[in-house]
Design an enzyme around this catalytic site. Structure first.
Site, PDB file in Angstrom:
ATOM      1  N   LYS A 177       0.739  -1.245  -0.186  1.00  5.20           N
ATOM      2  CA  LYS A 177       0.053  -0.100   0.021  1.00  5.20           C
ATOM      3  C   LYS A 177       0.867   1.246  -0.061  1.00  5.20           C
ATOM      4  CE  LYS A 177      -2.530   1.396   3.658  1.00  5.20           C
ATOM      5  NZ  LYS A 177      -2.168   2.979   3.910  1.00  5.20           N
ATOM      6  N   THR A 222     -11.060   5.625  11.153  1.00  3.17           N
ATOM      7  CA  THR A 222     -11.108   5.140  12.719  1.00  3.17           C
ATOM      8  C   THR A 222     -10.698   6.239  13.367  1.00  3.17           C
ATOM      9  OG1 THR A 222      -8.908   4.378  11.887  1.00  3.17           O
ATOM     10  CG2 THR A 222     -10.608   2.490  12.298  1.00  3.17           C
TER      11      THR A 222
HETATM   12  O1  C5P Z   1       1.210   0.402  11.069  1.00  5.07           O
HETATM   13  P1  C5P Z   1       0.028  -0.108  10.973  1.00  5.07           P
HETATM   14  O2  C5P Z   1      -0.117  -1.573  10.669  1.00  5.07           O
HETATM   15  O3  C5P Z   1      -1.013   0.500  12.043  1.00  5.07           O
HETATM   16  O4  C5P Z   1      -0.533   0.459   9.677  1.00  5.07           O
HETATM   17  C1  C5P Z   1      -2.106   0.445   9.218  1.00  5.07           C
HETATM   18  C2  C5P Z   1      -1.997   1.270   7.870  1.00  5.07           C
HETATM   19  O5  C5P Z   1      -3.765   1.284   7.363  1.00  5.07           O
HETATM   20  C3  C5P Z   1      -1.447   2.607   7.877  1.00  5.07           C
HETATM   21  O6  C5P Z   1      -1.208   2.824   6.477  1.00  5.07           O
HETATM   22  C4  C5P Z   1      -3.194   3.261   8.148  1.00  5.07           C
HETATM   23  O7  C5P Z   1      -2.985   4.613   7.554  1.00  5.07           O
HETATM   24  C5  C5P Z   1      -4.076   2.417   7.489  1.00  5.07           C
HETATM   25  N1  C5P Z   1      -5.343   2.781   7.977  1.00  5.07           N
HETATM   26  C6  C5P Z   1      -5.612   2.473   9.362  1.00  5.07           C
HETATM   27  N2  C5P Z   1      -7.042   2.705   9.760  1.00  5.07           N
HETATM   28  C7  C5P Z   1      -8.019   3.073   8.592  1.00  5.07           C
HETATM   29  C8  C5P Z   1      -7.606   3.102   7.346  1.00  5.07           C
HETATM   30  C9  C5P Z   1      -6.226   2.998   7.034  1.00  5.07           C
HETATM   31  O8  C5P Z   1      -4.964   2.102  10.148  1.00  5.07           O
HETATM   32  N3  C5P Z   1      -9.415   3.122   8.872  1.00  5.07           N
END
Ligand code: C5P
Length: 242
Positions: free
Chosen positions: A32, A122
């Site tokens: 991503k 979130t």
């Molecule tokens: O490091 P981590 O596993 O927390 O990363 C989660 C990824 O998913 C990050 O890029 C974050 O911006 C994204 N994301 C999230 N919650 C959301 C949408 C996207 O954690 N609701």
């Protein structure tokens, strides 16, 4: 049963850290690319990642008037990424036009990137929903409503929490994709995520894709952390549980 597909969040400040990380993986992955990296490096980073054989979810969360989103999506499709997203709050017309843009911009007819909607971030809590956005419905109702709108517009799925995936499949059908962040292998730090779930739980809930960042990108042995999560998603117990 095939488990969820793992997407690694490349939350790095620039190309240097990104390619150094990718070089540690032993095989092509699904990654991503978000705003941080894309706004620094531009589309050139996409080509460099693709040249290494990886698939790309371009997470730019578009939200504007329908015509602008359509034109922007036309240009994103040109880069031949595998998945893009937008805010469901932009409405059904914006989502429909986004799909039209993707179809028009795809070099190969009928082979557009998947398009998924963000329901509620979130970072939006119940309190903020009511007091700042003046939305009277509950967070859960809003998430379900946006998912239905995305389905109606013809989108492929939504970004949602693991805890919402089952319900969204009930409401929008099993074929409607759920892309879920907030995943942490057992015993790992939650970082700033509030409600986390294990890869095994995401599999149980029928999530289609899980997005994992720091548990892989900040691990000492990144390739091993990646492989462990892959195994847990496939239903093979991870190292922590053996
Ligand atoms: O490091 P981590 O596993 O927390 O990363 C989660 C990824 O998913 C990050 O890029 C974050 O911006 C994204 N994301 C999230 N919650 C959301 C949408 C996207 O954690 N609701």
């Amino acid at each position: 049963m095939a488990g969820p597909t793992l997407i690694i969040a490349l939350d790095f400040p620039s190309e240097r850290e990104t390619l150094a990380f990718l070089d540690q993986l032993k095989k092509p992955a699904y990654v991503k690319v978000g705003m941080e990296l894309f706004y620094r490096e531009g589309p050139a980073i996409l080509q460099k990642i693709k040249a290494r054989g990886h698939r790309i979810f371009l997470d730019l969360k578009l939200h504007d008037i329908p015509n602008t989103v359509k034109s922007a999506m036309r240009n994103l499709a040109f880069h031949e990424v595998d998945m893009v997203n937008l805010h469901g709050a932009g409405g059904v017309k914006m989502m429909r036009q986004a799909l039209e843009g993707l179809e028009e911009g795809s070099r190969e007819r009928g082979k557009r990137p998947l398009c998924i909607a963000v329901t509620q971030l979130t970072s939006t809590g119940e309190d903020m929903l009511h007091k700042e956005l003046l939305i009277g419905a509950s967070l859960t109702e809003t998430v379900e409503h946006y998912a239905r709108m995305a389905k109606e517009a013809g989108l492929d799925g939504v970004v949602c929490s693991v805890h919402e995936a089952k319900r969204i499949h009930q409401v929008c059908g099993e074929g409607f994709l759920t892309v879920t962040p907030g995943i942490r292998p057992a015993g790992q730090s939650a970082d700033d995520q509030v409600r986390v779930a294990s890869p095994a739980y995401a599999r149980e809930q029928g999530c289609d894709y899980v997005v994992v960042g720091r548990p892989i990108t900040q691990a000492e042995d990144k390739a091993a952390a990646y492989e462990n999560i892959l195994r847990e998603l496939e239903g093979i117990p991870g190292k922590g549980k053996e």
